[in-house]
Structure formats: structure tokens, C-alpha cells
Scaffold this motif. Structure first.
Motif, short mmCIF file in Angstrom:
data_model
loop_
_atom_site.label_atom_id
_atom_site.label_comp_id
_atom_site.label_asym_id
_atom_site.label_seq_id
_atom_site.Cartn_x
_atom_site.Cartn_y
_atom_site.Cartn_z
N ASP A 130 58.72 37.83 39.14
CA ASP A 130 57.73 38.57 39.86
C ASP A 130 56.30 37.96 39.00
OD1 ASP A 130 55.73 40.36 40.72
OD2 ASP A 130 56.67 42.29 39.71
N ARG B 25 44.94 47.14 42.46
CA ARG B 25 43.49 46.90 42.31
C ARG B 25 42.66 48.16 41.72
NH1 ARG B 25 41.94 41.64 43.04
NH2 ARG B 25 39.92 42.44 43.28
N VAL C 183 55.47 37.34 45.30
CA VAL C 183 54.15 37.13 44.87
C VAL C 183 53.22 38.15 45.76
CG1 VAL C 183 53.88 35.26 46.34
CG2 VAL C 183 52.13 35.60 44.41
N GLY C 184 52.05 38.25 45.33
CA GLY C 184 51.25 38.91 46.37
C GLY C 184 50.80 40.23 46.15
N GLU C 185 51.75 41.13 45.59
CA GLU C 185 51.53 42.65 45.39
C GLU C 185 52.81 42.94 44.62
OE1 GLU C 185 52.82 44.55 48.98
OE2 GLU C 185 53.45 42.90 50.02
N GLN D 219 46.14 35.32 41.03
CA GLN D 219 44.92 35.46 42.38
C GLN D 219 44.40 34.24 42.95
OE1 GLN D 219 42.48 37.43 39.18
NE2 GLN D 219 42.72 39.29 40.46
N GLU E 151 41.77 33.35 42.37
CA GLU E 151 40.70 33.00 41.35
C GLU E 151 41.55 32.28 40.06
OE1 GLU E 151 40.88 35.94 42.87
OE2 GLU E 151 39.04 36.76 43.61
N TRP F 180 52.47 37.54 38.87
CA TRP F 180 50.99 37.84 38.94
C TRP F 180 49.88 36.83 39.05
CZ3 TRP F 180 46.36 37.50 36.57
CH2 TRP F 180 45.38 38.44 37.08
N ILE G 80 46.24 31.05 48.81
CA ILE G 80 46.26 30.34 47.53
C ILE G 80 47.69 29.86 47.29
CG2 ILE G 80 46.35 32.29 46.01
CD1 ILE G 80 44.43 28.79 45.13
N ARG H 145 45.15 39.88 51.12
CA ARG H 145 43.96 40.52 50.39
C ARG H 145 42.85 40.99 51.60
NH1 ARG H 145 41.82 37.98 44.94
NH2 ARG H 145 39.65 38.91 45.39
N THR I 253 38.06 34.28 49.88
CA THR I 253 38.81 35.53 49.52
C THR I 253 38.13 36.86 49.75
OG1 THR I 253 40.68 36.61 48.36
CG2 THR I 253 38.78 35.47 47.15
N ASP J 104 42.26 44.23 38.50
CA ASP J 104 43.46 44.80 38.75
C ASP J 104 43.57 45.67 37.32
OD1 ASP J 104 44.65 43.87 41.17
OD2 ASP J 104 45.30 42.21 40.08
C1 7RM Z 1 48.57 35.04 44.66
C2 7RM Z 1 47.89 36.01 45.33
C3 7RM Z 1 45.48 38.52 44.50
C4 7RM Z 1 45.74 40.22 44.17
C5 7RM Z 1 45.98 40.46 42.73
C6 7RM Z 1 46.92 41.65 42.67
C7 7RM Z 1 47.75 41.34 43.80
C8 7RM Z 1 49.39 39.68 43.48
C9 7RM Z 1 50.81 40.54 42.29
C10 7RM Z 1 50.06 41.33 42.58
C11 7RM Z 1 51.26 43.08 41.55
C12 7RM Z 1 52.20 40.74 41.56
N1 7RM Z 1 46.37 35.80 45.58
N2 7RM Z 1 48.83 40.72 43.36
N3 7RM Z 1 50.70 39.18 42.77
N4 7RM Z 1 50.14 42.77 42.08
N5 7RM Z 1 52.17 42.21 41.12
N6 7RM Z 1 53.14 40.06 41.58
O1 7RM Z 1 48.28 37.08 46.15
O2 7RM Z 1 44.07 36.44 45.63
O3 7RM Z 1 45.47 36.52 47.68
O4 7RM Z 1 45.68 38.33 45.69
O5 7RM Z 1 47.08 40.48 44.86
O6 7RM Z 1 46.12 42.97 42.93
O7 7RM Z 1 44.51 40.61 42.27
S1 7RM Z 1 45.32 36.89 46.15
#
Ligand code: 7RM
Length: 701
Positions: free
Chosen positions: A449, A556, A424-426, A453, A455, A451, A348, A567, A302, A541
Motif C-alpha cells: 500500500d 486529507r 495507490v491513491g487513497e 503524492q 508533489e 502512500w 503522477i 484528487r 493537481t 494529510d
Molecule cells: C499518488 C497519488 C495524493 C493524495 C495524498 C493522499 C491520497 C495517495 C494513498 C493515499 C492513503 C495511500 N497522488 N493517497 N496514496 N491515502 N493511502 N496509499 O495519488 O497527488 O493524486 O494524490 O492521495 O491523500 O495526499 S495524488
């Protein structure tokens, strides 16, 4: 061949707690530094509730409210996770200690002394009970051509693949790269590695050959599993040729196993092994290797804030337990559901919620090979109707794309099977949230929603888990999952108490699903996640805690951006651009984009003289990023500038570049540390010109 009868080795929950209790009693509370707390196991001696009968984790849980469960999980993690692990996983040998963690020291161990096999927990235990239940629905690119794979079939395929790997000398601890889109064989390859104790590292099949070779080299992979071609959105993608190019610079690779996804025969070289052919000669039974709880299950690369991706290390028992528990509770998964997570197995989300979580729970899980708009923008919802999907879990970027089309693309399909929606993801913006909730879900499905990572291994903060009666507020009401204690840190590195605060998001207690290390560089793991706030896990974050105590993720805090939920480190893009001989210096930042969430914006300095034909150089730069990383990483904007704004110590002031790129230069903030403030005006003017040119081009088109 004889199969290990794992059932004969499994132990009951009651037995575990009796042992634990009697040991604690002999050590005696008197010896403990904290009254009433056993130092060895850190369990409370006096306050243990009545022991749960074996195998009753779920029924016992159903009697506790979410609030009580959460409280138990954070006040007595040994009790909570020990009980969960005992009752939910099948062990070859039960663990002796729930955890041994020291976040400041970088030590994270769960379920010490235990032995188990992840593939047995995902396959054999279900084959015993319901061999003909569908494990996978492979939703292939062409609508209506889905393929169903039962648990019995998946176990047989996995075993054949595991035997094939073994017959080519792959052993416990060896690393195997998997470069395949979502398919039953990709899942079988992951589980086959897990079965024999090999370590898989799935590389998203959209990555370039150089990105692939970098990961293979870092992990020193002995083998690669791939397929001839991928099929996506009606197009064929040559994967084998990408692997061929990659392994040229990977001396560790001894074999490349090639599966045939399409008719097109792949050119086979010296390293290449035809996968289906060798599997057909192998036994469909493969004994499962009993593995230590803390043996490595997989690496997943990642992006971080430096140019070199990190090989995040996840281990066996803790990861699996966390993936399965979150899969059940966050999504309200129930027996008989058809779980639809449309993420690729290369991320992930695909690992935890397409493969390990659902399979550990005996679910039917969907493998989505296509795109949200193939053959039309109704694809997701037509799939929901045809497969009777109960949970739909996707990324905001796809929703933002789809909501631009007419609602009829959703409404014409029957979505009555849906019970939970997930994102998921952002961060999910309000518009996408409301569209997903009211148009897709007809306002009747909770939208979670989530959140988390790479990790964290599984969902850490999501709307419902901690309290059943909590209302779900649009795009923000997020609560910690069992065992997760979020902390918001202030500028001085101090935990901010109370509500209505915002700062850096940390987690104060270890949890079983968290990453253990960065492959080959434990110090980097400690430096990135554990050093910034000693004693805490730092997420990277920012977050705020609302006046009601809900968490909201603000984004971030480092130089990591999120393009269509993927990412990406801006430093990775800069490294790729800097390889161009005409480019002495670049700076890449992320700017908001209405569909992709964020897109990279590149500021480039061109060498004098070679700058004669900037358009040609810029095209070469685009190609460079596509070949060094992936197409999605190619900057949306390039702005040629004479100089970059730097501090006197030589650091690029990205804050200023962000303001220029987002046209918010009215307040540039403190520029006192800038070496030469006149650079700023220069860049603003260059951007002004660029903006005008772009809008003229747009008008022309
Ligand atoms: C599962 C995944 C992680 C980063 C993380 C955040 C952002 C992920 C949300 C989110 C706001 C969410 N793994 N992030 N989910 N931000 N709301 N529900 O995405 O390692 O690829 O990314 O993604 O910044 O640190 S990841």
C-alpha cells in the motif's frame, strides 16, 4: 545527424567519491562548524565507508540490510544519494554537489552542476545493451490486440517525434501540453520533450476543454499533442474536438499535433499538424540535449484547497533517480519482469510508474488503455494471464468495484506470474485489501500500500522498503522509503515523539524526488507546503504512528477530496457551480462512498424566484461541473438549502455540513462561533426530506 555518445561522457562512482573526499579534506574538518562534518558538502569526513567500485550500487546494496540502508539514507543523505545518482544514472557531466536545500527558504536543489538527459537514461542506455527488449506493451481497449514496442523502436519513435517538434520551432524550455490516453505515442511525446529539453504537461484526457485550456494558459504552452479519438470501454471519445474548443482561448498555442488513434479522420484546422505524417519525414536519430539537473522536466497540474489547480514542477535528475529507485525497491522489480501499473499517464502514478521509473530501469511496462470491467470484470486478470504480468499496481476504487462480482472472474485466469501487488491513491480498506491479497494474489504476493503524492514524485511510505523482515499488516504497516523521515505534528505545530500518536503528516528532510515549485508561483509553493510547519514539508494529510512505529494515513486535512483515486479540490467544484446565475452560494464537501472512496456532496442556495424549477437548475449545475472540470467531478448529491451555516466572521462551517451529510448529527461539536445556530436545524430537516425522497425513488426503480 550525429548522435551524442553519452557513454563517453559518463563518469565512474569511484571518481566522484575521490573528488568529493579530496575536496572535503582540503576544506578541513577544522573549518567545519560541526566537528567531523564538512560544511560545504555536509558529508561526514571520518565515517565514510570504503568507496564502492563503479557501477556496483546494486550489488553493494544487496549486501546491506534494508534497515542499514535506511539508516545510511537518513544519516548521510549525501553519501546515499550521491552514490545512487552516480551509479544509477548516466551523466553527460557529473554533478559537483549532492544537494543544496533549505526547506524554510523554499530552496531545493539536487545534483548541482550535473548535466544529463532523461530520455537517454530511459532509452539509449538500454538500446546499447538490449535493443530488442520490449519497453512497452500497449494493452489496447480490445482484449488480445496488444502491441509491443521494443527499446529500439521507442527510441526511434521518440527521436522522430522530437525532430518533428523541433522542426515546428519547439525549443528547450517551451511548454508542450499532451492530451492523450495511455499509448506509445503519448510516452514518446513525453520522452521527446525530455530529449530536446521542452517541458511537458500531460493533461488527463478525461478533463473538459475548459479544464484543459486553463492548464494550457497557466503553462503558456506553445504546442499541444493529442489524438483524434480515444477508445475506452468499447466507446470512442472525441479528443480532437475538445482540444479545438480549448485552444480557441489559448493564444500561446502555435501548433496542435494530431495523431490518428482510430480510422475516423479528424477535421484539421490551421494550427493542426498530422503527427504520423510529419514523423515519417523525420530522421529516427535525434541528438539529446544535455540538461542541468535542475532544469524543469515536467509540470503536472493537481488540485489544492483553492479553485485554481497547481502546476507542480518536477526537475530532471532528482525526479528520475527517485522514480527509478522506488520502482525497483518498493515493487521488488527484477530484470525480465513485466510491470503492470494500470494508472493513466495523465496522473503522477502514470508518470513515475508507467513511464519514467520502469523505463529508467530497463523494464517492460504495460500501458493500459481500457477499464477494469471491459468487456467484463475479469479484464485485469485476463490481462495478467495473457501478458504474464509480475507486478500489478492499481487503485482501491477499482478493487472495491471488482470485489462485488463473483470470485470466478478472478479465479478462472492464471495469475501465477504475479509476484507483487500494489495499491495507490487513497486509503485501502480492509475488505479490498483482503480481497486483493487473498483472492487475486492467492495469499502468496506481498501487497504494498503505497502512500505518495503528485508533489512527492514517487512513493514515500510503503510497507516493506525500510526493513526486509517486517511483516505486512493489512492496510497499515507502512514504513518510510530511503531518505524519507516522516514526522507527525501535534496541534501546536510540534513534532510528536514516540509511538501511538496522530496528527499532521510532515517530512523533515528534502529528498531528490520532491517537487521544486508551483509553476509561475513559487510563493504559493512555499505557502502551501513549507510555511505551515517551518523547516518541514507539509503533506496536507493526517497520519498516525502505531505502537509498533508503522504509519497509517488517515486522509486529507484540507478541502481536497479523493474521488475514485482522483484528487479534487472542493473549491474547484464550488467555483464551477457559482457560475450559475441562479446560485449565489454553494458549499461542497466529500462524503464516503463504498466504491469511489469519496463523492462530492453539494449544498446549494438558490436565488429566490429563480428557484421555481430546482430540478432544471440542478441539471444545469451538473452540466456546468462536467464542462468546467470533468464528469467524475459532478456531485453525487445536491441539497438545496436556504442558507449555509457560517461563523460570525463569515466562514462556512464545513464540519457541520459533513455531519449532516453523513447523518452523524447526534454530536455536532462546538457551535459557539456560529452566527445563527438555527440554520443547522433547517439544514438537517432539508436533508431528512432529501433522504426520504431518494429512498422512495430507489424503490421505484
Ligand atoms: C499518488 C497519488 C495524493 C493524495 C495524498 C493522499 C491520497 C495517495 C494513498 C493515499 C492513503 C495511500 N497522488 N493517497 N496514496 N491515502 N493511502 N496509499 O495519488 O497527488 O493524486 O494524490 O492521495 O491523500 O495526499 S495524488
Amino acid at each position: 545527424m550525429q548522435r551524442i555518445n553519452m557513454a563517453a561522457h559518463s563518469s565512474s562512482g569511484t571518481g566522484f567519491f575521490r573528488t568529493l573526499l579530496s575536496r572535503c579534506r582540503t576544506s578541513g574538518p577544522g573549518k567545519s562548524r560541526t566537528p567531523g562534518l564538512c560544511q560545504q558538502h555536509r558529508c561526514r569526513l571520518s565515517s565514510l565507508p570504503p568507496l564502492p567500485p563503479p557501477g556496483t550500487w546494486s550489488s553493494r546494496l544487496s549486501r546491506l540490510s534494508h534497515r542499514d540502508l535506511y539508516r545510511l539514507s537518513v544519516t548521510d543523505p549525501d553519501q546515499f544519494w550521491g552514490s545512487a545518482a552516480t551509479d544509477r544514472l548516466r551523466w553527460v557531466k557529473l554533478f559537483q554537489r549532492v544537494r543544496d536545500c533549505d526547506l524554510s527558504g523554499g530552496k531545493i536543489s539536487w545534483f548541482l552542476g550535473g548535466k544529463l538527459n532523461v530520455s537517454v537514461n530511459c532509452l539509449d542506455v538500454h538500446v546499447e545493451k538490449h535493443p530488442d527488449r520490449v519497453a512497452l506493451i500497449w494493452e489496447r481497449d480490445e482484449p488480445g490486440t496488444e502491441v509491443k514496442v521494443t527499446y529500439r523502436e521507442l527510441l526511434e519513435t521518440t527521436s522522430r517525434l522530437a525532430n518533428a517538434l523541433k522542426s515546428y520551432g519547439i525549443e528547450k524550455g517551451d511548454r508542450v501540453a499532451i492530451y492523450m490516453p495511455a499509448s506509445p505515442l503519448a510516452v514518446a511525446a513525453m520522452l521527446a520533450c525530455a530529449r530536446i529539453g521542452a517541458v511537458h504537461t500531460v493533461v488527463f484526457a478525461g478533463f473538459s476543454s475548459e479544464a484543459l485550456s486553463g492548464r494550457i494558459q497557466d503553462a503558456q504552452c506553445k504546442a499541444v499533442v493529442t489524438c483524434n479519438q480515444g477508445v475506452r470501454g468499447g466507446r470512442l471519445i472525441d479528443l480532437k474536438s475538445t482540444v479545438d474548443a480549448a485552444v480557441k482561448s489559448c493564444p500561446s498555442v502555435q501548433h496542435v499535433f494530431v495523431s490518428q488513434r482510430t480510422e475516423q479522420p479528424a477535421a484539421m484546422g490551421e494550427l493542426d499538424v498530422p503527427l504520423e505524417k510529419v514523423m515519417s519525414c523525420q530522421s529516427s536519430v535525434c541528438p539529446a540535449e544535455p540538461l542541468d539537473s535542475e532544469d524543469v522536466l515536467f509540470l503536472l497540474y493537481t488540485s489544492g484547497s483553492t479553485g485554481k489547480p497547481k502546476g507542480i514542477v518536477h526537475t530532471q535528475a532528482g525526479y528520475l533517480l527517485y522514480a527509478s529507485l522506488t520502482h525497483q525497491y518498493v515493487f521488488d522489480y527484477r530484470d525480465g519482469d513485466v510491470f503492470g501499473c494500470v494508472a493513466d499517464v495523465g496522473w503522477i502514478t502514470g508518470h513515475s510508474y508507467v513511464v519514467y521509473g520502469p523505463l529508467c530501469n530497463g523494464a517492460t511496462t504495460v500501458l493500459f488503455e481500457s477499464t477494469p470491467v471491459y468487456p467484463n470484470p475479469g479484464r485485469y486478470w485476463e490481462t495478467v494471464q495473457r501478458l504474464r504480468i509480475t507486478q500489478f499496481y492499481g487503485a482501491p476504487t477499482a478493487l472495491r468495484l471488482l470485489l462485488k462480482y463473483d470470485e470466478s472472474w478472478v479465479k478462472k485466469y492464471d495469475r501465477s506470474s504475479l509476484r507483487t501487488l500494489g495499491s495507490v491513491g487513497e486509503p485501502i480498506n480492509h475488505e479490498a485489501w483482503h480481497w486483493f491479497h487473498s483472492v487475486v494474489g492467492d495469499g502468496r504476493c506481498p501487497l504494498v500500500d503505497t502512500w505518495w503524492q503528485t508533489e512527492t514524485g514517487g512513493v514515500c511510505i510503503a510497507p516493506r522498503p525500510a526493513e526486509e523482515a517486517a511483516p505486512i499488516l493489512p492496510a497499515m504497516a507502512m514504513r518510510p522509503f530511503f531518505g524519507i523521515q516522516p514526522v507527525v505534528m501535534g496541534d501546536e505545530g510540534e513534532p510528536l515523539p514516540g509511538n501511538s500518536v496522530s496528527g499532521a503528516l510532515c517530512i523533515s528532510q528534502p529528498w531528490p524526488g520532491m517537487a521544486r515549485s508551483i509553476y509561475g508561483d513559487h510563493q504559493r509553493f512555499v505557502d502551501a507546503y513549507l510555511k505551515p510547519y517551518p523547516g518541514y514539508y507539509f503533506t496536507g494529510d493526517g497520519a498516525s504512528r502505531s505502537e509498533d512505529g508503522y504509519y497509517q494515513i488517515t486522509g486529507r486535512m484540507d478541502d481536497v477530496i479523493n474521488v475514485s483515486g482522483h484528487r479534487l479540490g472542493t473549491a474547484e467544484i464550488e467555483d464551477a457551480l457559482d457560475e450559475h446565475p441562479a446560485v449565489p452560494e454553494t458549499a461542497v464537501i466529500g462524503i464516503p462512498h463504498d466504491i469511489k472512496g469519496e463523492v462530492p456532496f453539494a449544498f446549494v442556495v438558490l436565488k429566490e424566484g429563480v428557484g421555481g424549477d430546482p430540478p432544471a437548475v440542478l441539471q444545469q449545475l451538473r452540466d456546468l461541473v462536467a464542462t468546467k472540470i470533468a464528469k467524475y467531478a459532478v456531485p453525487e448529491h445536491f441539497l438545496v438549502v436556504k442558507r449555509l451555516p457560517k461563523t460570525r466572521s463569515g466562514k462556512i462551517m464545513r464540519r457541520i455540513l459533513r455531519k449532516v451529510a453523513t447523518e452523524t448529527t447526534r454530536d455536532l461539536g462546538d457551535m459557539s462561533t456560529l452566527d445563527d445556530p438555527s440554520v443547522v436545524q433547517e439544514i438537517i430537516e432539508a436533508h431528512e426530506l432529501y433522504r426520504k425522497q431518494r429512498s422512495q425513488e430507489k424503490k421505484k426503480n
